[in-house]
Scaffold this motif. Structure first.
Motif, PDB file in Angstrom:
ATOM      1  N   HIS A 232       0.805  -1.224   0.000  1.00  0.00           N
ATOM      2  CA  HIS A 232       0.000   0.000   0.000  1.00  0.00           C
ATOM      3  C   HIS A 232       0.836   1.273   0.000  1.00  0.00           C
ATOM      4  N   ILE A 233       1.879   1.318  -0.792  1.00  0.00           N
ATOM      5  CA  ILE A 233       2.662   2.550  -0.850  1.00  0.00           C
ATOM      6  C   ILE A 233       2.023   3.471  -1.884  1.00  0.00           C
ATOM      7  N   ARG A 234       1.494   4.570  -1.414  1.00  0.00           N
ATOM      8  CA  ARG A 234       0.766   5.474  -2.296  1.00  0.00           C
ATOM      9  C   ARG A 234       1.601   5.979  -3.444  1.00  0.00           C
ATOM     10  N   GLY A 235       1.010   5.943  -4.599  1.00  0.00           N
ATOM     11  CA  GLY A 235       1.720   6.456  -5.773  1.00  0.00           C
ATOM     12  C   GLY A 235       2.781   5.512  -6.283  1.00  0.00           C
ATOM     13  N   VAL A 236       3.046   4.408  -5.546  1.00  0.00           N
ATOM     14  CA  VAL A 236       4.070   3.471  -6.001  1.00  0.00           C
ATOM     15  C   VAL A 236       3.487   2.078  -6.214  1.00  0.00           C
ATOM     16  N   THR A 237       2.860   1.520  -5.158  1.00  0.00           N
ATOM     17  CA  THR A 237       2.376   0.148  -5.275  1.00  0.00           C
ATOM     18  C   THR A 237       0.871   0.036  -5.042  1.00  0.00           C
ATOM     19  N   ASN A 238       0.160   1.138  -5.159  1.00  0.00           N
ATOM     20  CA  ASN A 238      -1.294   1.075  -4.989  1.00  0.00           C
ATOM     21  C   ASN A 238      -1.980   0.877  -6.343  1.00  0.00           C
ATOM     22  N   THR A 239      -2.708  -0.212  -6.453  1.00  0.00           N
ATOM     23  CA  THR A 239      -3.512  -0.382  -7.664  1.00  0.00           C
ATOM     24  C   THR A 239      -4.868   0.278  -7.430  1.00  0.00           C
ATOM     25  N   MET A 240      -5.689   0.313  -8.460  1.00  0.00           N
ATOM     26  CA  MET A 240      -6.975   1.003  -8.309  1.00  0.00           C
ATOM     27  C   MET A 240      -7.840   0.427  -7.173  1.00  0.00           C
ATOM     28  N   PRO A 241      -8.050  -0.872  -7.110  1.00  0.00           N
ATOM     29  CA  PRO A 241      -8.892  -1.374  -6.019  1.00  0.00           C
ATOM     30  C   PRO A 241      -8.339  -1.005  -4.641  1.00  0.00           C
ATOM     31  N   LEU A 242      -7.005  -1.071  -4.486  1.00  0.00           N
ATOM     32  CA  LEU A 242      -6.408  -0.742  -3.195  1.00  0.00           C
ATOM     33  C   LEU A 242      -6.584   0.742  -2.898  1.00  0.00           C
ATOM     34  N   HIS A 243      -6.410   1.553  -3.922  1.00  0.00           N
ATOM     35  CA  HIS A 243      -6.549   2.992  -3.778  1.00  0.00           C
ATOM     36  C   HIS A 243      -7.971   3.341  -3.357  1.00  0.00           C
ATOM     37  N   ILE A 244      -8.948   2.676  -3.951  1.00  0.00           N
ATOM     38  CA  ILE A 244     -10.351   2.925  -3.593  1.00  0.00           C
ATOM     39  C   ILE A 244     -10.570   2.633  -2.118  1.00  0.00           C
ATOM     40  N   GLU A 245     -10.002   1.507  -1.651  1.00  0.00           N
ATOM     41  CA  GLU A 245     -10.221   1.138  -0.257  1.00  0.00           C
ATOM     42  C   GLU A 245      -9.605   2.168   0.679  1.00  0.00           C
ATOM     43  N   ILE A 246      -8.392   2.625   0.338  1.00  0.00           N
ATOM     44  CA  ILE A 246      -7.720   3.603   1.195  1.00  0.00           C
ATOM     45  C   ILE A 246      -8.531   4.898   1.264  1.00  0.00           C
TER      46      ILE A 246
END
Lengths: 291, 367
Positions: A232-246
């Protein structure tokens, strides 16, 4: 012709396989209500929520750098995973459908494994393999190769969970078609590649397309396995589904729904592409099915 | 081109599909491989085509070993039982396939391909269907397209697997005659597989009768029908009454009565075969005749079928009389009659009455 007579006046004696109108309407209404409740409404809610604070907020949310990075990462993961599984699915289906060999049923079972294993476990497998405490992780870190909490890990996890889609779509079709046409082509003087590209591939191209579309949809939407390996590294390893959850967990509802609508849009685009292709090549499709 | 099959064996896992089969097909000949399902005839055809690799033995085309040559280099025309047309291609493209996959150096120009395919489609009488897909054709038309496709590469050998199996009776007869004409006109050497004896008899120059992976007899249709070499051939080709008998001093006895010669056979149990139309039926006693009772008379078309009850095994025999012969003084059920065999063939029986091969046939020696 027989097909036109029922529209004139269907005698009651012919109605052995039709139900009374009330039952028919009831069944159709039931199906439609179910689809509305479980498919259309949630999609509408996503869109409505995303646009609640206005179009401005919506565009702000989807053009935000972290969101763009997530979109990019998702597309890259899908762009690597889908071709890999396309090649794998084709070769596996070819091998299973056209040849007899020892361990064939084991291979078929193994191909299904990602369907029966929880995605979280899939993610954990790679973490345990390549993580800092894993089997080969320390060696990799020493050599400056990062897999977990980086793009390779995300791609690996995505490949794993989307593994069966293409193969599963092709195996029954190729088994059903047998090898007669390939043999005929060989007898007519075609080489292996000519047989593959002119006979085998055209015969399975629709199943292949469905497989690829399903594979792609899953690759872009995968959450569990990717969540474990991404970090969950923002802007580096966040995919769309993960980004939505965050975003959702941070109470940024409008933004999270905006990104969600984008992801849903990608799915809709694939479906529309499928429908368009079917419509464009429909007649050819019909001939492929008939013997 | 002549085809020589020399001692070919084919084993699948632990199943032996073909046991050391030899067969010569002369240039320009049309040979039928005839046998029940599971007799290995399709496997043999596939070995000749190069679709299966023989476990032992060799295949020679014009005296040259073909086994080492890959399928695509054999230039064999092959028509599959279910045609195996390319479903996603039009009829035209199906027929053009063999020309278009040629290496660039030998590939004809597009106009040449077009002219040739059109000519072939006309030849097989589907000229107007070039733009259709195989699923839009009838069975007979598909069959002809499959043939045109096979002929496009100018093969000198044409192999056909159950070519008329999936067609209805009328189309089958027409196509049979047409195929025979085509074979003669194009000077092909052809081998076709069939389980239909009528088809084999009508179409082929010679028939190879196959059973359990072996060729039991090779000969012209009349030869195999009139002088079957083994009990199997007798029973498989046409109707035959199968009569368990005793062999004594070169004669066959049925229930104590001598009814036919059985020269050169050892004394013991035997099996006699008599065709229904090789039986005479009379009201009075003749030499070598055996008494019987008429059980049933069936007149079907040109033939009167009479079933006779016997006191001895097998209890019943079938007689076919030309209708004219039956006309004057018709036999009726319950009538006491005498019958005798005009010709019969006796084979020594193995234990329990099952016929053993009378002679181990060496197919190459039979012409």
């Amino acid at each position: 012709m027989a097909m036109t007579t029922p529209t004139l006046q269907a005698p009651p004696a012919l109605a052995t396989t039709t139900e009374p109108p009330a039952v028919r309407r009831g069944l159709i209404a039931g199906a439609l209500a179910f689809i509305a409740l479980f498919l259309v409404m949630p999609l509408a809610v996503v869109l409505a929520e995303a646009l609640r604070r206005g179009v401005g907020t919506y565009f702000e949310a989807i053009t935000e750098p972290y969101t763009l990075a997530a979109v990019k990462l998702t597309l890259i993961a899908a762009a690597v995973a889908v071709p890999l599984n396309l090649v794998f699915g084709l070769t596996a289906a070819w091998a299973i459908a056209k040849f007899e060999f020892r361990g064939k049923s084991l291979l078929i079972t193994l191909i299904d494994l990602p369907f029966s294993v929880s995605p979280v476990i899939a993610g954990l497998i790679y973490t345990l393999m390549f993580g800092a405490q894993g089997w080969v992780g320390p060696w990799l870190i020493e050599h400056d190769v990062r897999i977990i909490f980086a793009l390779p890990g995300i791609v690996l996890a995505t490949v794993f969970v989307t593994f069966p889609f293409v193969a599963r779509e092709l195996i029954p079709l190729m088994q059903d078609q047998g090898t007669d046409e390939e043999e005929a082509a060989a007898l007519l003087g075609a080489s292996g590649w000519q047989i593959f590209f002119r006979v085998t591939l055209p015969n399975v191209k629709w199943a292949l397309l469905y497989g690829v579309l399903l594979c792609n949809a899953r690759a872009m939407g995968e959450f569990g396995a990717v969540a474990v390996v991404s970090g969950h590294i923002r802007g580096v390893t966040n995919t769309m589904p993960l980004h939505i959850e965050i975003l959702y967990n941070e109470y940024k509802f409008a933004a999270s729904f905006a990104v969600a609508s984008l992801l849903a849009l990608l799915a809709v685009v694939t479906l529309v592409a499928k429908v368009l292709l079917e419509w464009r090549f429909g007649h050819e499709l019909a001939h492929n099915r008939g013997r | 081109m002549s085809i020589e099959v020399r001692g070919v064996e084919k084993v699948f896992g632990n199943f032996r599909a073909i046991h050391g089969v030899s067969l010569n097909v002369r240039e320009g000949e049309l040979v039928a491989l005839l046998g029940p399902s599971g007799s290995g005839k399709t496997t043999l055809l596939r070995v000749i085509a190069g679709l299966e690799f023989p476990t032992a033995g060799s295949i020679l085309f014009d005296g040259e070993d073909a086994v080492t040559r890959h399928v695509r280099e054999r230039k064999v025309g092959f028509v599959f039982q279910h045609y195996a047309l390319f479903k996603h291609m039009t009829v035209f493209n199906n027929v053009a396939f063999g020309l278009r996959v040629k290496p660039r150096a030998d590939r004809p120009a597009p106009e040449e391909i077009k002219a040739k395919v059109d000519a072939l489609l006309d030849l097989v009488q589907v000229g107007q269907f070039g733009n259709r897909y195989p699923s839009q054709l009838s069975g007979g038309q598909r069959q002809r397209v499959a043939l045109a496709r096979a002929l496009a590469i100018e093969p000198r050998v044409l192999l056909l697997d159950e070519p008329f199996g999936a067609l209805d009776a009328k189309v089958r007869k027409e196509l049979r005659r047409w195929l025979r004409g085509l074979h003669d006109r194009m000077g092909l050497t052809s081998v076709f597989v069939t389980h239909d004896q009528e088809e084999a008899m009508e179409l082929a120059d010679r028939v190879a009768v196959m059973n359990r992976g072996r060729i039991e007899q090779v000969g012209s249709p009349t030869e195999v029908y009139d002088t079957p070499a083994t009990p199997f051939v007798y029973e498989f080709l046409g109707n035959a009454n199968r009569l368990p008998c005793r062999i004594e001093k070169g004669r066959a006895l049925l229930g104590g009565t001598v009814f036919t010669e059985a020269e050169k056979l050892v004394d013991g149990a035997g099996i006699a075969f008599v065709r229904p139309h090789d039986i005479e039926v009379t009201t009075e006693r003749l030499t070598l005749s055996i008494p019987a009772v008429v059980r049933q008379v069936l007149v079907a078309g040109a033939v009167a079928k009479i079933e006779l009850s016997l006191e001895v095994e097998p209890g019943m025999i079938e007689v076919a009389l030309p209708r004219g012969a039956h006309w004057g003084a018709p036999f009726t059920a319950g009538q006491k009659v005498h019958w005798r065999a005009r010709t019969a063939r006796v084979f020594p029986a193995a234990d329990g009455g099952a016929p053993a091969a009378a002679v181990e046939v060496e197919p190459t020696t039979l012409k």
